[in-house]
Design a protein around this motif. Structure first.
Motif, PDB file in Angstrom:
ATOM      1  N   PRO A   1      -7.659  -1.065   6.734  1.00 27.30           N
ATOM      2  CA  PRO A   1      -7.406   0.324   7.128  1.00 27.30           C
ATOM      3  C   PRO A   1      -6.115   0.422   7.948  1.00 27.30           C
ATOM      4  O   PRO A   1      -5.781  -0.480   8.710  1.00 27.30           O
ATOM      5  CB  PRO A   1      -8.621   0.686   7.999  1.00 27.30           C
ATOM      6  N   ALA A   2      -5.418   1.517   7.804  1.00 28.22           N
ATOM      7  CA  ALA A   2      -4.134   1.707   8.481  1.00 28.22           C
ATOM      8  C   ALA A   2      -4.268   1.724   9.999  1.00 28.22           C
ATOM      9  O   ALA A   2      -3.326   1.381  10.711  1.00 28.22           O
ATOM     10  CB  ALA A   2      -3.487   2.998   8.004  1.00 28.22           C
ATOM     11  N   ASP A   3      -5.431   2.103  10.513  1.00 32.88           N
ATOM     12  CA  ASP A   3      -5.606   2.203  11.959  1.00 32.88           C
ATOM     13  C   ASP A   3      -6.047   0.897  12.609  1.00 32.88           C
ATOM     14  O   ASP A   3      -6.350   0.863  13.795  1.00 32.88           O
ATOM     15  CB  ASP A   3      -6.591   3.318  12.304  1.00 32.88           C
ATOM     16  N   VAL A   4      -6.077  -0.181  11.845  1.00 30.96           N
ATOM     17  CA  VAL A   4      -6.473  -1.483  12.387  1.00 30.96           C
ATOM     18  C   VAL A   4      -5.237  -2.374  12.459  1.00 30.96           C
ATOM     19  O   VAL A   4      -4.573  -2.615  11.457  1.00 30.96           O
ATOM     20  CB  VAL A   4      -7.564  -2.143  11.513  1.00 30.96           C
ATOM     21  N   ASP A   5      -4.941  -2.839  13.664  1.00 30.48           N
ATOM     22  CA  ASP A   5      -3.759  -3.665  13.891  1.00 30.48           C
ATOM     23  C   ASP A   5      -4.183  -5.127  14.016  1.00 30.48           C
ATOM     24  O   ASP A   5      -4.557  -5.593  15.094  1.00 30.48           O
ATOM     25  CB  ASP A   5      -3.041  -3.200  15.165  1.00 30.48           C
ATOM     26  N   VAL A   6      -4.149  -5.846  12.900  1.00 30.81           N
ATOM     27  CA  VAL A   6      -4.527  -7.257  12.876  1.00 30.81           C
ATOM     28  C   VAL A   6      -3.307  -8.092  13.257  1.00 30.81           C
ATOM     29  O   VAL A   6      -2.232  -7.913  12.681  1.00 30.81           O
ATOM     30  CB  VAL A   6      -5.025  -7.665  11.469  1.00 30.81           C
ATOM     31  N   PRO A   7      -3.471  -9.001  14.222  1.00 33.16           N
ATOM     32  CA  PRO A   7      -2.346  -9.882  14.564  1.00 33.16           C
ATOM     33  C   PRO A   7      -1.862 -10.642  13.323  1.00 33.16           C
ATOM     34  O   PRO A   7      -2.667 -11.125  12.519  1.00 33.16           O
ATOM     35  CB  PRO A   7      -2.938 -10.833  15.600  1.00 33.16           C
ATOM     36  N   GLU A   8      -0.560 -10.731  13.173  1.00 31.28           N
ATOM     37  CA  GLU A   8       0.041 -11.347  11.990  1.00 31.28           C
ATOM     38  C   GLU A   8      -0.444 -12.779  11.790  1.00 31.28           C
ATOM     39  O   GLU A   8      -0.716 -13.195  10.669  1.00 31.28           O
ATOM     40  CB  GLU A   8       1.567 -11.305  12.112  1.00 31.28           C
ATOM     41  N   HIS A   9      -0.583 -13.556  12.876  1.00 33.26           N
ATOM     42  CA  HIS A   9      -1.019 -14.941  12.722  1.00 33.26           C
ATOM     43  C   HIS A   9      -2.443 -15.023  12.178  1.00 33.26           C
ATOM     44  O   HIS A   9      -2.763 -15.933  11.421  1.00 33.26           O
ATOM     45  CB  HIS A   9      -0.870 -15.733  14.038  1.00 33.26           C
ATOM     46  N   ASN A  10      -3.293 -14.061  12.517  1.00 32.34           N
ATOM     47  CA  ASN A  10      -4.653 -14.051  11.966  1.00 32.34           C
ATOM     48  C   ASN A  10      -4.639 -13.712  10.477  1.00 32.34           C
ATOM     49  O   ASN A  10      -5.357 -14.324   9.682  1.00 32.34           O
ATOM     50  CB  ASN A  10      -5.519 -13.039  12.702  1.00 32.34           C
ATOM     51  N   LEU A  11      -3.818 -12.744  10.125  1.00 33.95           N
ATOM     52  CA  LEU A  11      -3.704 -12.343   8.724  1.00 33.95           C
ATOM     53  C   LEU A  11      -3.176 -13.500   7.872  1.00 33.95           C
ATOM     54  O   LEU A  11      -3.715 -13.798   6.800  1.00 33.95           O
ATOM     55  CB  LEU A  11      -2.780 -11.135   8.616  1.00 33.95           C
ATOM     56  N   LEU A  12      -2.142 -14.173   8.358  1.00 35.01           N
ATOM     57  CA  LEU A  12      -1.556 -15.295   7.613  1.00 35.01           C
ATOM     58  C   LEU A  12      -2.518 -16.472   7.511  1.00 35.01           C
ATOM     59  O   LEU A  12      -2.589 -17.132   6.469  1.00 35.01           O
ATOM     60  CB  LEU A  12      -0.239 -15.722   8.263  1.00 35.01           C
ATOM     61  N   ALA A  13      -3.265 -16.740   8.578  1.00 34.43           N
ATOM     62  CA  ALA A  13      -4.240 -17.839   8.532  1.00 34.43           C
ATOM     63  C   ALA A  13      -5.328 -17.549   7.502  1.00 34.43           C
ATOM     64  O   ALA A  13      -5.733 -18.441   6.747  1.00 34.43           O
ATOM     65  CB  ALA A  13      -4.857 -18.056   9.912  1.00 34.43           C
ATOM     66  N   ALA A  14      -5.794 -16.320   7.470  1.00 40.03           N
ATOM     67  CA  ALA A  14      -6.809 -15.943   6.489  1.00 40.03           C
ATOM     68  C   ALA A  14      -6.263 -16.065   5.078  1.00 40.03           C
ATOM     69  O   ALA A  14      -6.926 -16.610   4.181  1.00 40.03           O
ATOM     70  CB  ALA A  14      -7.286 -14.518   6.754  1.00 40.03           C
ATOM     71  N   ALA A  15      -5.058 -15.582   4.856  1.00 39.55           N
ATOM     72  CA  ALA A  15      -4.450 -15.653   3.521  1.00 39.55           C
ATOM     73  C   ALA A  15      -4.240 -17.092   3.088  1.00 39.55           C
ATOM     74  O   ALA A  15      -4.499 -17.451   1.937  1.00 39.55           O
ATOM     75  CB  ALA A  15      -3.122 -14.899   3.514  1.00 39.55           C
ATOM     76  N   ARG A  16      -3.788 -17.939   4.004  1.00 38.55           N
ATOM     77  CA  ARG A  16      -3.562 -19.351   3.686  1.00 38.55           C
ATOM     78  C   ARG A  16      -4.880 -20.024   3.288  1.00 38.55           C
ATOM     79  O   ARG A  16      -4.945 -20.773   2.315  1.00 38.55           O
ATOM     80  CB  ARG A  16      -2.937 -20.060   4.886  1.00 38.55           C
ATOM     81  N   ALA A  17      -5.927 -19.737   4.048  1.00 36.57           N
ATOM     82  CA  ALA A  17      -7.233 -20.332   3.754  1.00 36.57           C
ATOM     83  C   ALA A  17      -7.729 -19.911   2.373  1.00 36.57           C
ATOM     84  O   ALA A  17      -8.194 -20.740   1.591  1.00 36.57           O
ATOM     85  CB  ALA A  17      -8.237 -19.926   4.828  1.00 36.57           C
TER      86      ALA A  17
END
Length: 74
Positions: A45-61
């Motif tokens: 959702p646009a109103d959720v600000d996920v830290p970039e490092h968390n997003l990248l870690a999830a994508a990498r996994a």
């Protein structure tokens, strides 16, 4: 949601990210990391600000076929 309590926003962010990961991980397991990142961003959702490092870690996994906590997928 308690806007005066920053922890409540962090908790919501974590829950939303985990739900989004579960929503896309089976479909995208083993896909290129860039594709996974793009899909996660599109699904969040646009109103959720996920830290970039968390997003990248999830994508990498997901791209590597494992869970974000390092355990292999079944």
């Amino acid at each position: 949601m308690d806007h005066a309590n920053p922890d409540s926003q962090g908790d919501r962010t974590t829950v939303v990210l985990e739900r989004t990961i579960r929503h896309v991980e089976d479909e995208l397991r083993g896909a290129p990391e860039e594709e996974v990142v793009a899909r996660l961003r599109a699904e969040l959702p646009a109103d959720v600000d996920v830290p970039e490092h968390n997003l990248l870690a999830a994508a990498r996994a997901i791209a590597e076929g494992r869970r974000e906590d390092g355990t292999p997928e079944r």
